[in-house]
Structures are given as C-alpha cells and as structure tokens.
Design an enzyme around this catalytic site. Sequence first.
Site, PDB file in Angstrom:
ATOM      1  N   ASP A 136       0.833  -1.202   0.000  1.00  0.00           N
ATOM      2  CA  ASP A 136       0.000   0.000   0.000  1.00  0.00           C
ATOM      3  C   ASP A 136       0.869   1.254   0.000  1.00  0.00           C
ATOM      4  O   ASP A 136       1.595   1.497   0.964  1.00  0.00           O
ATOM      5  CB  ASP A 136      -0.896   0.014   1.250  1.00  0.00           C
ATOM      6  CG  ASP A 136      -1.772   1.259   1.316  1.00  0.00           C
ATOM      7  OD1 ASP A 136      -2.888   1.222   0.749  1.00  0.00           O
ATOM      8  OD2 ASP A 136      -1.339   2.273   1.896  1.00  0.00           O
ATOM      9  N   TYR A 151       3.003  10.005  -0.451  1.00  0.00           N
ATOM     10  CA  TYR A 151       4.121   9.445   0.321  1.00  0.00           C
ATOM     11  C   TYR A 151       5.459   9.753  -0.353  1.00  0.00           C
ATOM     12  O   TYR A 151       6.513   9.639   0.275  1.00  0.00           O
ATOM     13  CB  TYR A 151       3.993   7.925   0.524  1.00  0.00           C
ATOM     14  CG  TYR A 151       2.741   7.457   1.239  1.00  0.00           C
ATOM     15  CD1 TYR A 151       1.880   8.369   1.855  1.00  0.00           C
ATOM     16  CD2 TYR A 151       2.420   6.109   1.304  1.00  0.00           C
ATOM     17  CE1 TYR A 151       0.729   7.933   2.490  1.00  0.00           C
ATOM     18  CE2 TYR A 151       1.264   5.666   1.950  1.00  0.00           C
ATOM     19  CZ  TYR A 151       0.422   6.598   2.527  1.00  0.00           C
ATOM     20  OH  TYR A 151      -0.721   6.156   3.155  1.00  0.00           O
ATOM     21  N   LYS A 161      -2.944   5.958  -4.198  1.00  0.00           N
ATOM     22  CA  LYS A 161      -4.056   6.870  -3.886  1.00  0.00           C
ATOM     23  C   LYS A 161      -3.847   8.212  -4.561  1.00  0.00           C
ATOM     24  O   LYS A 161      -2.705   8.693  -4.618  1.00  0.00           O
ATOM     25  CB  LYS A 161      -4.150   7.080  -2.365  1.00  0.00           C
ATOM     26  CG  LYS A 161      -4.008   5.780  -1.563  1.00  0.00           C
ATOM     27  CD  LYS A 161      -4.105   5.967  -0.066  1.00  0.00           C
ATOM     28  CE  LYS A 161      -3.713   4.691   0.667  1.00  0.00           C
ATOM     29  NZ  LYS A 161      -2.297   4.598   1.036  1.00  0.00           N
ATOM     30  N   HIS A 206      -7.799   9.541  -1.658  1.00  0.00           N
ATOM     31  CA  HIS A 206      -7.099   9.510  -0.370  1.00  0.00           C
ATOM     32  C   HIS A 206      -7.911  10.140   0.767  1.00  0.00           C
ATOM     33  O   HIS A 206      -7.968   9.595   1.871  1.00  0.00           O
ATOM     34  CB  HIS A 206      -5.747  10.212  -0.526  1.00  0.00           C
ATOM     35  CG  HIS A 206      -4.700   9.750   0.428  1.00  0.00           C
ATOM     36  ND1 HIS A 206      -3.365   9.681   0.116  1.00  0.00           N
ATOM     37  CD2 HIS A 206      -4.783   9.327   1.721  1.00  0.00           C
ATOM     38  CE1 HIS A 206      -2.676   9.238   1.156  1.00  0.00           C
ATOM     39  NE2 HIS A 206      -3.519   9.018   2.151  1.00  0.00           N
TER      40      HIS A 206
HETATM   41  P1  NDP Z   1       1.191   1.348  11.846  1.00  0.00           P
HETATM   42  O1  NDP Z   1       0.062   1.353  12.791  1.00  0.00           O
HETATM   43  O2  NDP Z   1       1.296   0.286  10.822  1.00  0.00           O
HETATM   44  O3  NDP Z   1       2.510   1.393  12.724  1.00  0.00           O
HETATM   45  C1  NDP Z   1       3.782   1.491  12.166  1.00  0.00           C
HETATM   46  C2  NDP Z   1       4.781   1.682  13.303  1.00  0.00           C
HETATM   47  O4  NDP Z   1       4.805   0.516  14.116  1.00  0.00           O
HETATM   48  C3  NDP Z   1       6.183   1.907  12.801  1.00  0.00           C
HETATM   49  O5  NDP Z   1       6.816   2.795  13.698  1.00  0.00           O
HETATM   50  C4  NDP Z   1       6.817   0.520  12.884  1.00  0.00           C
HETATM   51  O6  NDP Z   1       8.212   0.652  13.092  1.00  0.00           O
HETATM   52  C5  NDP Z   1       6.115  -0.054  14.101  1.00  0.00           C
HETATM   53  N1  NDP Z   1       5.936  -1.514  14.046  1.00  0.00           N
HETATM   54  C6  NDP Z   1       5.539  -2.260  12.991  1.00  0.00           C
HETATM   55  N2  NDP Z   1       5.445  -3.552  13.314  1.00  0.00           N
HETATM   56  C7  NDP Z   1       5.799  -3.653  14.608  1.00  0.00           C
HETATM   57  C8  NDP Z   1       5.910  -4.731  15.516  1.00  0.00           C
HETATM   58  N3  NDP Z   1       5.625  -5.984  15.124  1.00  0.00           N
HETATM   59  N4  NDP Z   1       6.290  -4.474  16.783  1.00  0.00           N
HETATM   60  C9  NDP Z   1       6.569  -3.215  17.176  1.00  0.00           C
HETATM   61  N5  NDP Z   1       6.478  -2.143  16.357  1.00  0.00           N
HETATM   62  C10 NDP Z   1       6.094  -2.355  15.089  1.00  0.00           C
HETATM   63  O7  NDP Z   1       1.227   2.806  11.161  1.00  0.00           O
HETATM   64  P2  NDP Z   1       1.074   3.459   9.733  1.00  0.00           P
HETATM   65  O8  NDP Z   1       0.568   4.838   9.987  1.00  0.00           O
HETATM   66  O9  NDP Z   1       2.304   3.321   8.946  1.00  0.00           O
HETATM   67  O10 NDP Z   1      -0.136   2.660   9.027  1.00  0.00           O
HETATM   68  C11 NDP Z   1       0.054   1.533   8.199  1.00  0.00           C
HETATM   69  C12 NDP Z   1      -0.142   1.888   6.744  1.00  0.00           C
HETATM   70  O11 NDP Z   1      -1.451   2.395   6.503  1.00  0.00           O
HETATM   71  C13 NDP Z   1       0.746   3.015   6.244  1.00  0.00           C
HETATM   72  O12 NDP Z   1       2.094   2.644   6.101  1.00  0.00           O
HETATM   73  C14 NDP Z   1       0.049   3.399   4.986  1.00  0.00           C
HETATM   74  O13 NDP Z   1       0.336   2.466   3.947  1.00  0.00           O
HETATM   75  C15 NDP Z   1      -1.408   3.309   5.418  1.00  0.00           C
HETATM   76  N6  NDP Z   1      -1.936   4.612   5.867  1.00  0.00           N
HETATM   77  C16 NDP Z   1      -2.959   5.185   5.154  1.00  0.00           C
HETATM   78  C17 NDP Z   1      -3.497   6.396   5.521  1.00  0.00           C
HETATM   79  C18 NDP Z   1      -4.610   6.964   4.728  1.00  0.00           C
HETATM   80  O14 NDP Z   1      -4.974   8.133   4.942  1.00  0.00           O
HETATM   81  N7  NDP Z   1      -5.210   6.222   3.819  1.00  0.00           N
HETATM   82  C19 NDP Z   1      -2.977   7.151   6.655  1.00  0.00           C
HETATM   83  C20 NDP Z   1      -1.930   6.473   7.383  1.00  0.00           C
HETATM   84  C21 NDP Z   1      -1.458   5.245   6.988  1.00  0.00           C
HETATM   85  P3  NDP Z   1       9.324  -0.045  12.133  1.00  0.00           P
HETATM   86  O15 NDP Z   1       9.036   0.365  10.721  1.00  0.00           O
HETATM   87  O16 NDP Z   1      10.618   0.482  12.653  1.00  0.00           O
HETATM   88  O17 NDP Z   1       9.169  -1.524  12.346  1.00  0.00           O
END
Ligand code: NDP
Length: 280
Positions: free
Chosen positions: A49, A54, A83, A116
């Site tokens: 995604d 981004y 998006k 989006h």
């Molecule tokens: P998430 O809720 O997926 O959290 C990501 C964070 O959690 C990062 O800091 C990551 O760190 C950490 N993390 C991931 N896996 C683990 C684990 N197993 N244990 C501990 N920490 C963990 O946040 P996002 O906001 O990134 O949401 C996910 C996706 O949703 C986005 O990447 C995007 O693709 C989408 N999105 C869409 C939006 C929209 O408006 N449509 C808005 C926001 C997000 P690390 O990378 O260091 O592991």
Amino acid sequence: MIQSLQDTITLHNGVNMPGLGLGVFQVEEGTVLIQAVKSAIAHGYRSIDTAAIYGNERSVGQGIREAMLDNGITRDKLFITSKVWNADLGYDSTLAAYEASLDRLGLEYLDLYLIHWPVIGKYKAAWSALEKLYREGRVKAIGVSNFQIHHLEDLMSEAQIKPMVNQVEFHPRLTQKELLRYTQAQGIQLEAWSPLMQGQLLNDPLLLEMAARYGKSVAQIILRWDLQHGVVTIPKSIQASRIAENAALFDFELSPEDMGRIDALNQNLRVGPDPDHFDF
Ligand code: NDP
C-alpha cells in the site's frame, strides 16, 4: 476469515484482495524502502500500500520489480494500491495523477486506486475519473479512503459504481463500529490504516496480558483482531523481523471473549486527522 498470508477476500466486483499487506507511509525513497518491499514479498506478502503523497512510489516500484525477478513472481500475483492526493482531485487531474503514479511505480496497472481524503466538493469528479479507469480496465478495483458513512452515502447517491474498499484509521482505540457495520452491509471492504496506532498500543496492559497468554506479540494480537473482524490490514514496518512477525497470524485464534475485550478498548481516539475536520 483468511487462513494464510496469501489468502484473499473477494471484493464486490469479484477481485481478490490479500487480507494482509505492507504499508509504506513515512518511508523515503531509497534502499531501506526497496529492501522492505523485497523482504515482504520474499516472505510471502503479496499486497503493498502506497500513495502519491508518500513520495516513495519509485522505490516501491523498484522493490516490486526486483522481488518479482528474485522470487519468480508474476505481476498478476501481486496487489498494488496507490491513492490520488487531494490537490489532484478533479476529473482530468485525477486521470493524470493515475498515469503519473503508474509512471513512477513503473507498472502497467494498479490493483486498487483510492481517493485519499474526502475533500468536499471534489471527490465526486474524482470518482467519475476512477469509474472511467475501472471501466476501461486500467485498474482492477477502485475505492476511497477516510470516508465516513455520510461521505459514502453522498458519493453513492450519484456514483455508478460502488466503491469496493474504504481504507480508514482502525485500531483498538478506534474500532469504527458503525462504519464497519455499514460497510459490511453495503459490501464495501473496510481496510485498516495505522492498525498498530503507529506503535502507541504496544504497552497497553490488556494487550500485553493477552500477548503473554497466547504466546504472541501485541502487534500480532492486534492484527489478528483486524482479520477476525474481516478487516484488511496493512501494518507498516521497514524491519525484516517485524515484517515476518506481522504476518505470523495464522497459528492462533482470539476467543470471542478476547475479541470483545479488545473492542472495549475503544475511545474513538485518532492518531491521524479526523475526516470531518481536516484542512489539507
Ligand atoms: P502502523 O500502525 O502500521 O505502525 C507502524 C509503526 O509501528 C512503525 O513505527 C513501525 O516501526 C512499528 N511496528 C511495525 N510492526 C511492529 C511490531 N511488530 N512491533 C513493534 N512495532 C512495530 O502505522 P502506519 O501509519 O504506517 O499505518 C500503516 C499503513 O497504513 C501506512 O504505512 C500506509 O500504507 C497506510 N496509511 C494510510 C493512511 C490513509 O490516509 N489512507 C494514513 C496512514 C497510513 P518499524 O518500521 O521500525 O518496524
């Protein structure tokens, strides 16, 4: 309920969408992102995604191409989402934004293209453009993101094609009960963004207790809860070990009582903008 990492749910137009994917928000273009995408696909993820805003579609595309070669995977086995950003909402500008995303990704088509954010006065023209792309077979499925029930009703009052997906913030502090019920009744697939609340739930006492009891991590408890609710989920990680951890969700099942306990953590609390009050 999907039973494995490559299992899919079927959208209302018959397209199959993996229940679990990799999110790449807040990851810059470059090696780290390319490696994360490659690591996910090598591990068995089939869904990625991204979004124009981004600013990382080039590296996502490069990671996809390299992973396809390395793993002998053809494009039709992958499910790639992007998006259209708010500034590009409008009929012609959305069509142009789609071409620009494809160009940056180096792909011939997307599996899912989303509006989006529900910018009032702009999303209907953008939706007409998505309908055209869909009808012409340029994109496999079309949908929206951050749409509340009233946005969906407004859109559907004039749309010719019902959105296949609504991607929204969804996690144990924001359980979106009404929206989930509404989208299920409409046949619109709900997809969870920030499923881990960007890391803010990892110390929650109840989730820690459950993690210990099931012998899983808090992240795995939350992601399993998404899947058992029938919600597609796209946790973001750039770390190979967490990419693997976030996909190891198929050797345990949360009891109905524990599902209810997690539901009860809801506080209608957002980590991202409120779709009814955003100014971008
Ligand atoms: P998430 O809720 O997926 O959290 C990501 C964070 O959690 C990062 O800091 C990551 O760190 C950490 N993390 C991931 N896996 C683990 C684990 N197993 N244990 C501990 N920490 C963990 O946040 P996002 O906001 O990134 O949401 C996910 C996706 O949703 C986005 O990447 C995007 O693709 C989408 N999105 C869409 C939006 C929209 O408006 N449509 C808005 C926001 C997000 P690390 O990378 O260091 O592991």
